[in-house]
Design an enzyme around this catalytic site. Structure first.
Site, PDB file in Angstrom:
ATOM      1  N   ARG A 218       0.847  -1.178   0.000  1.00  0.00           N
ATOM      2  CA  ARG A 218       0.000   0.000   0.000  1.00  0.00           C
ATOM      3  C   ARG A 218       0.887   1.234   0.000  1.00  0.00           C
ATOM      4  O   ARG A 218       1.903   1.290   0.696  1.00  0.00           O
ATOM      5  CB  ARG A 218      -0.949   0.011   1.208  1.00  0.00           C
ATOM      6  CG  ARG A 218      -2.073  -1.013   1.120  1.00  0.00           C
ATOM      7  CD  ARG A 218      -3.020  -0.739  -0.030  1.00  0.00           C
ATOM      8  NE  ARG A 218      -4.101  -1.709  -0.135  1.00  0.00           N
ATOM      9  CZ  ARG A 218      -4.086  -2.788  -0.905  1.00  0.00           C
ATOM     10  NH1 ARG A 218      -3.007  -3.059  -1.645  1.00  0.00           N
ATOM     11  NH2 ARG A 218      -5.128  -3.588  -0.953  1.00  0.00           N
TER      12      ARG A 218
ATOM     13  N   HIS B  88      -1.937   0.176 -10.535  1.00  0.00           N
ATOM     14  CA  HIS B  88      -2.121  -0.924  -9.587  1.00  0.00           C
ATOM     15  C   HIS B  88      -2.633  -2.156 -10.342  1.00  0.00           C
ATOM     16  O   HIS B  88      -3.827  -2.417 -10.409  1.00  0.00           O
ATOM     17  CB  HIS B  88      -3.109  -0.511  -8.496  1.00  0.00           C
ATOM     18  CG  HIS B  88      -3.092  -1.416  -7.305  1.00  0.00           C
ATOM     19  ND1 HIS B  88      -3.727  -1.120  -6.125  1.00  0.00           N
ATOM     20  CD2 HIS B  88      -2.503  -2.631  -7.099  1.00  0.00           C
ATOM     21  CE1 HIS B  88      -3.545  -2.101  -5.258  1.00  0.00           C
ATOM     22  NE2 HIS B  88      -2.817  -3.028  -5.834  1.00  0.00           N
TER      23      HIS B  88
END
Length: 390
Positions: free
Chosen positions: A285, A333
């Protein structure tokens, strides 16, 4: 009957359905961790199809609509007039992906009076305010294991891309050049480098097993040491603190969840402890790393490279500094949403929904929040500000 709100990333720019370069994806019998693959009663898609975008709808359309449920699928998730905001008020189930997260903040959860279930199609539920979800009795689940190997492979690729200076070398070719000296002036062998893993869970452990044949000494840091036989198999050294790991390693790959204890862990102080010319890869993250500290370290030469596929927010604005900082190998991502992974997390999402609608227990390994507290895999991966635990 229920209203299900599904927030997925947009379709390909050239339209859907796309042409696929392969006719399918290889079949696996079990996860590398030993876990069981999703076991829905049925699926309405062919593995290898594009499922994670709006038109793919995770293969859920026929199942939900023939069962009498209402399915709303959108990629429009930003701002007070977005489809997500408008439809959230009476949604009972929200499905989102880490790659295009529908952020379920405390404020949004307060407005979602009917919400009972939040599903992450993939791994990582930090886009949900878990404290608020627990307080409001919202069950949070994710498809644990579904894309662990996908992410581990991506991290291995980005480590090599940084150390070998792959992207700048490739760009010389696309620009018509053959500038070997420029290409190799930042290129090294990975062999012999000290490689550290922050969080040796499913993904971190899978990456360690893939890196061992490269002849690299392995290090790791997490709450508890690996089982002795696993540590011996990998020849991996345990570090009780991230500071000890940072000082020892040339390459660090981050695989821990985001929670208050890991928020901006890699800041100026910690990066300053790393060897000059070290590399960081972050497929966990973005907010585990301090955004501007990373930029400063690359511009000042403390870091030789930074790569990953996680950003904050997602998607990032056009002027996000990680788009233009030097010596980076960032991607959108995408690590956990390969066509192979999509087949698994779409099937797992359907399995969770089948259990929910039929009143059957959701698998423990899928649960993050249940009954107002951390549960299942969530109990070992997250912390709550309230201190509530399984």
């Amino acid at each position: 009957m229920s209203k299900i709100l599904c927030v997925l990333y947009p379709d390909p720019v050239d339209g859907f359905p796309p042409r696929y370069p392969r006719d399918g994806v290889p079949t696996i019998d079990r996860y590398e961790s030993g876990g069981t693959l999703p076991t829905p009663q049925h699926i309405d898609f062919r593995p290898g199809e594009l499922l994670g975008c709006v038109s793919g709808s995770l293969g859920l359309g026929r199942f939900l609509e023939t069962s009498g449920h209402t399915l709303v699928v959108t990629s429009d998730k930003e701002g007070p007039d977005s489809v997500f905001e408008r439809e959230l008020a009476d949604a009972e189930v929200v499905i989102s992906q880490p790659f295009w997260p529908a952020y379920l903040t405390a404020d949004r959860l307060a407005r979602a009076k009917k919400l009972r279930l939040a599903i992450t199609a993939g791994i990582g539920s930090d886009h949900v305010d878990l404290d608020e979800a627990a307080a409001r009795g919202v069950t949070v689940a994710e498809v644990t294991d579904s894309n662990c190997i996908s992410v581990a492979e991506h991290a291995a690729m980005q480590i090599l891309a940084l150390v070998r200076n792959f992207l700048p070398s490739h760009e010389w070719i696309t620009r018509g050049g053959w500038n070997i000296a420029d290409c190799v002036s930042r290129a090294y062998d990975l062999e012999g480098m000290q490689v550290g893993i922050v969080g040796a869970g499913r993904i971190g452990l899978a990456l360690m097993r893939r890196l061992k044949p490269f002849g690299v000494p392995l290090h790791y840091m997490q709450r508890h040491p690996l089982q002795p036989e696993v540590a011996r198999e990998l020849g991996a050294k345990f570090h009780p603190s991230v500071e000890s790991l940072a000082e020892a390693c040339d390459v660090i790959s981050i695989h821990c969840p985001l929670h208050p204890g890991t928020l901006r862990m890699f800041n100026d102080e910690l990066i300053g402890r790393m060897k000059r010319g070290s590399y960081i890869v972050n497929t966990a993250r973005a907010e585990i790393c301090d955004r501007d500290a990373v930029v400063r370290a690359l511009e000042g030469g403390r870091l030789a490279g930074y790569a990953g596929d996680v950003w904050f927010p997602q998607p990032p604005p056009p002027d996000h500094p990680w788009r233009t900082m030097p010596h980076q190998a960032m991607t959108p991502h995408v690590s956990g949403t390969t066509l192979s992974a999509q087949a698994r997390y779409a099937a797992g999402t359907r399995e969770i929904l089948e259990c929910w609608f039929e009143g059957r227990p959701i698998r423990e390994e899928y649960l993050i929040i249940d009954g107002g507290k951390l549960a299942g895999v969530g109990a070992s991966s997250y912390t709550l500000a309230t201190g509530a635990r399984a």
